[in-house]
Design a protein around this motif. Sequence first.
Motif, PDB file in Angstrom:
ATOM      1  N   SER A 124       1.429  -5.176  23.693  1.00 38.34           N
ATOM      2  CA  SER A 124       1.595  -5.040  22.242  1.00 38.34           C
ATOM      3  C   SER A 124       1.688  -6.399  21.562  1.00 38.34           C
ATOM      4  CB  SER A 124       2.850  -4.218  21.936  1.00 38.34           C
ATOM      5  OG  SER A 124       2.693  -2.911  22.418  1.00 38.34           O
ATOM      6  N   GLY A 126       1.530  -1.019  18.070  1.00 36.59           N
ATOM      7  CA  GLY A 126       1.798  -1.403  19.447  1.00 36.59           C
ATOM      8  C   GLY A 126       0.811  -0.697  20.356  1.00 36.59           C
ATOM      9  N   TYR A 155       1.647   0.140  23.802  1.00 36.61           N
ATOM     10  CA  TYR A 155       2.352   0.593  25.005  1.00 36.61           C
ATOM     11  C   TYR A 155       1.978   2.052  25.262  1.00 36.61           C
ATOM     12  CZ  TYR A 155       4.784   2.273  20.986  1.00 36.61           C
ATOM     13  OH  TYR A 155       5.020   2.855  19.784  1.00 36.61           O
ATOM     14  N   ASP A 170       5.046  -1.149  28.349  1.00 42.71           N
ATOM     15  CA  ASP A 170       4.188  -2.097  27.619  1.00 42.71           C
ATOM     16  C   ASP A 170       3.644  -3.090  28.631  1.00 42.71           C
ATOM     17  OD1 ASP A 170       2.976  -3.753  25.719  1.00 42.71           O
ATOM     18  OD2 ASP A 170       4.586  -3.420  24.288  1.00 42.71           O
TER      19      ASP A 170
END
Lengths: 219, 796
Positions: free
Chosen positions: B475, B486, B488, B635
Amino acid sequence: MYDFEYHKPTALADATKALGGTDAKALAGGMTFIPVLKQRLAQPSAVVDLSGLGLTGISLEGNSLVIKAMTTHREVATSPVVAKAIPALAHLAGHIGDRQVRYRGTIGGSLANNDPSACYPSAVLALGATIKTTKRSLKADEFFQGMFTTALEPDELITEISFPIPAKAAYEKFPNPASRYATVGGRRRHVQTLHPPRHPQRHQLIARLAGQPPQPLIL
Amino acid sequence: MNDIIKGGIGDSPKRTEDHRFLSGNGRYTDDLNRPNQTHAYFKRSDVAHGVIKSIDTKAAAAMDGVIAIFTGADLAADNIGGVPCGWQVHSKDGSPMVEPPHPVLAQGKVRYVGDAIAMVIAETKQQAKDAAEALVIDIETLPAVSTLRAAIAPGASLVHDDAKGNVCYDWHLGDKEAVDAAFKQAFKVATIDLTNNRLIPNPMEPRAAIGEYDISSGEYTLHTTSQNPHVIRLLMGAFVLHVPEHKLRVVAPDVGGGFGAKIFHYIEEAAVTWAASKIHRPVKWTCERGEAFITDAHGRDHVSHAELALAQDGKFLALRVNTYANMGAYLSTFAPSVPTYLSATLLAGVYTTPVIYSEVKAIFTNTVPVDAYRGAGRPETTFLLERLVDIAAHTMGMDRVAIRRRNFIPIDAYPYQTPVALMYDSGNHEATLARCMELADWSGFEARRAKAKARGKLRGIGMSTYLEACGIAPSAVAGALGARAGLYEVANVRVHPTGSITVFTGTHSHGQGHETTFAQLVADQLGVPFESVEVVHGDTAKIPFGMGTYGSRSLSVGGSAMVKAMDKIIAKGKKIAAHLMEASADDIEFKDGKFTVAGTDKSKAFGEIAFSAYVPHNYPIDEVEPGLDETAFYDPKNFTFPGGCHICEVEIDPETGTVHLENFTAVDDIGRVINPMIVHGQVHGGVAQGIGQALLEQAVYDPEGQLLSGSLMDYTMPRADNLPSFVVGTESTMCTHNPLGAKGVGEVGAIGSPPAVINAVVDALRDYGVTHIDMPATAQKIWSIINHAAPRMAAE
C-alpha cells in the motif's frame, strides 16, 4: 426486437397470402433475420414462419440435384445424395457458419437474403442453378440483383433450387477471421471434361469479393 | 509445507465451482430478479463528440410502462458526483494530471459513441427501449479525435477544454542524462516504432447491475458484475452517491469473466442504485453485447518509439522509450497507472540494462475509456522490449538466444534493483529459458523449417523471456505512486464448532477457481478435509473488507492474508490444546490437523479444539476468549515478480498470408503452485488472449469516432480452432517476502505470449526483409509484405 404478428402457415398459399400484407417478412432459418430483429434493425408487422410448409428434402431429378428451400445446411452437408451428385456442394454447406448455424440455416433463406459474403449464392451462380419460386422459375443470374437484393417479390417464396450436375466442381473460401463468412469465395465447375478449358480461372472461377462487387461475378 | 495430501497444496482436485457453472446453476447478476423490479435502458450517444442542445422526454415519458426518465440534469440537481479516478499521476513538471469530471449521465456534452445521455426506467426492458427511441435529443456534432495520432495533431479538436493538446499528463521515469550519455557510447542502436493494438475485453458474461433501496432502513444494495465489490462500495458511496459504507452493500455474485474490464466503477452501477432510491423500486440493467463493445473499458492502445543502445559485445547499455497512451474520453478507474507505474517500471525486464529513461504522454480521445486489461501495462512493455531485443540481435548479427543470455540478470544478482524503481526479489531466467527451449525443441527447429520450405510454407520460431510485476501491491508504495487506495488483502477464517471452516476473502473469483484453490490452502494448513472448507467472496455484508481480484494478486496477497489468519487460529488452538492436555503452549506442535504435546503421544484433533472453543466447559477462559474465528489484513512488502519463457512456432502460407500456429510452449516461474491444473488453465487462457492480441484482435474506430469493430462478426476473438495444444511447464523460484512464496499466474500468459508470436512471424518472413509487424499480424498484412506492398494499417 419490436412486437410483430407471428404466423406459421402449413400451406404455401397461406404463406404467400400472409406475406402479401404490408411489411410482412418471411422467416426461414432466421440466422440473419433473428439477429436483425433483435438489434431492432427491422420492424416487420408480421413474421411468417416457413418451417411448417414441408419445404425440405433433397432428390435427383434427371440430371439435376433438387434441394427444397427449407433444407438446412446440415442436411445438405450430410446428404449421401448430394455427396454423390455434387460433393463440392456438400463441402460448401458443411463449412457455413458453425454447427448451430448449420442446423438452423437453410439454402432458401441464404439465397433470399443474398448476403454478398455468403457461400450459397456463388454456388448457385457458378453451377447455373435454377431457382423455383411460388410464381416462376429463375436462372441464377436473373435472380441475384445486387447486395441483399434479389428478383423476389414481397409475396414470392423460393420453393426449391435445381442444380444441373457438373462433371466436376470445387468450392474454396477465404473466411473472414471474425465472422467466418467468405472474404473471397470461389467455385469452379467443369461442364465437360474431355476438353478442359484453356483459361479455367477466367471463365469458371466465380469469385465474390467482400462487399465489392456486391454480387457474384464470373471472372 | 507438507507433502502433497489429497485436496492439499500441489494436488489438482476438480474445481468445486464448476458443477454449478456447467449445469446452469450459477447465480449471475442477470439471473437475479428482485420483487417489484423495474428495468433500465441507457440512451447513449451515437456521435463521438457533440454538444447536447436539448433533450425532450415528454413523448417518451407518456409511453406504456415508463416509470421514470432521468438525464444529467436530474443527477446534477441531486448533487450526484461523477465516477472517480482511483490513481493520480503527476507530470514531469510536478503538476497533477488533468482529471476532467466523468459524469454518470452526460452533462452538456457527449464525448464518445456510447456515452450515456439518459436512463429510461420502465416495467419491462422492451418498454424502456421503446421509450428510449422516443426521446428527442438534439446534439450539435463537434469534430472528433478517434485515434492517438488524430488527437495529438496540431489544431486537433479538444475532448476536454482544460486538457490542452488533449494531454492528460506528460510523465517520465528514469535518468535522462545518464541515458543520453550512454547512447553516445553505443556501438550500435536498435530501434523500433510500434503500436500496441487496442483490444476489447469481451468477458463471456456482459456487465449487469441491480440497484435497490430500502426506505425503512435507508440502506442501498447493489448487485453488480464486479471483480472488487468493496472498491465499488468505497468509490460509489464516497464519491458519487455520498452514502456511508454502513448504508451501502455491494454484492458481486457469480461473475462470468472479468479480465480487468470488471474492475472499474462504471456509471451504470451508480445510476441504477441512485434511481432505486428515487422510484423506491429495484432497478435492473443488463448490458447487451453490442452495448458492451462501446461501454466496457478497452485495453492497450499505446504507440511507442524505443531505442536500445548496444555495446560491441551485445550488452545493453541504455534504453530510451517514448510512449503515447490512449486514455479514451474519460479517465477510467485505474487508467492513469497502466502506461506509467504498471508499464514503464518494467522496462528492465529480465535484463541488466543499467540506465533507462521513459516518457509517457497520456492522451484523451473521443473513444471508450481505456484501462487495465489482463496484464495491464506489462504486456505493452514486454511486447516492446522483447521485439526490441530481437531487433537488437538482428542489428548486431547475434543469435536471439545468445543476446538474451548475455544480458540476463544472473541468479546471484538477486535481489536486484532495477534503474526504474522496482526491486526484484527472485527469479531464474536461465532455468525457464533452458526448460522452454528443451520442451519446444528449439534446436530441432531448422530441420522443421527446411521441411516446411519443401512444402512451400514459411516456418518461423520466436521467443520471449519476460518478467512482470504483480501481486499488487504494498500500500505504501502504491500510495507513493499515486494510488488512492490501499492494496492489502483481508481474510477471515471462521472455524465452526464441529471443525468445518468458512473462509471469507476480500478477493473475488470470476473464473479463477478460488473456491477450490483457497479451500486447498486452508485444508492443507489446518489439516482438515478439502470438502469441509467453504470459500465465501463477493459480498461487502459478509466480508470484513478487501481490494478484490486483479493484477494476479489473489493468492499472493489474499492467500497470504489467509495464512496469517490461520497462524492466529493455530496459535489460539495451541493455547486451548495446552490447557486441555495440561501442558505449556510452547510445547504444543500443530501438524496434519493435530495438536500434539512435543515428545509425547498426547494429542488433540483440530475438531476437538474447535469444539472446545465453542463449548468452553474446560477452557483457559482467563487466557483466551471462546470462539475460533480470526481475521488478518495482509499488506505485502513488495510486488511479486513472475517470469518465464514463451516459445511460439508458426507456419505461414505465402499464397494467402495466413499464419498457422504450430506449437506454443510456455514455462512460467510463478513461485508456489497450489493447484497445478488451475495454474495450467490460467496459462492456457492467458496465452489464448495473448495470441488473440498478436494475430486476431483489433479495435478500429473510423475518423468520426464510430467503432467499426463493434460486434463479434467484426472483432475477432480467439477460438479453439485458432490455437494449438499448448505445452505448459512451471518453475517455482519462491517469492521471498510472502508466507506462501506465491507469485501469481493470472496474467503471465497474456504478457509473455504476444512477442513470442510476433517474433516467430517475423522470423518466418526473414527472407522478405521484415524486422517488425504490428499486431494483429493478419493474413492481409503478411500477404502485402510477401507481395512487396506496404501493409495497410487499420484506421490510422
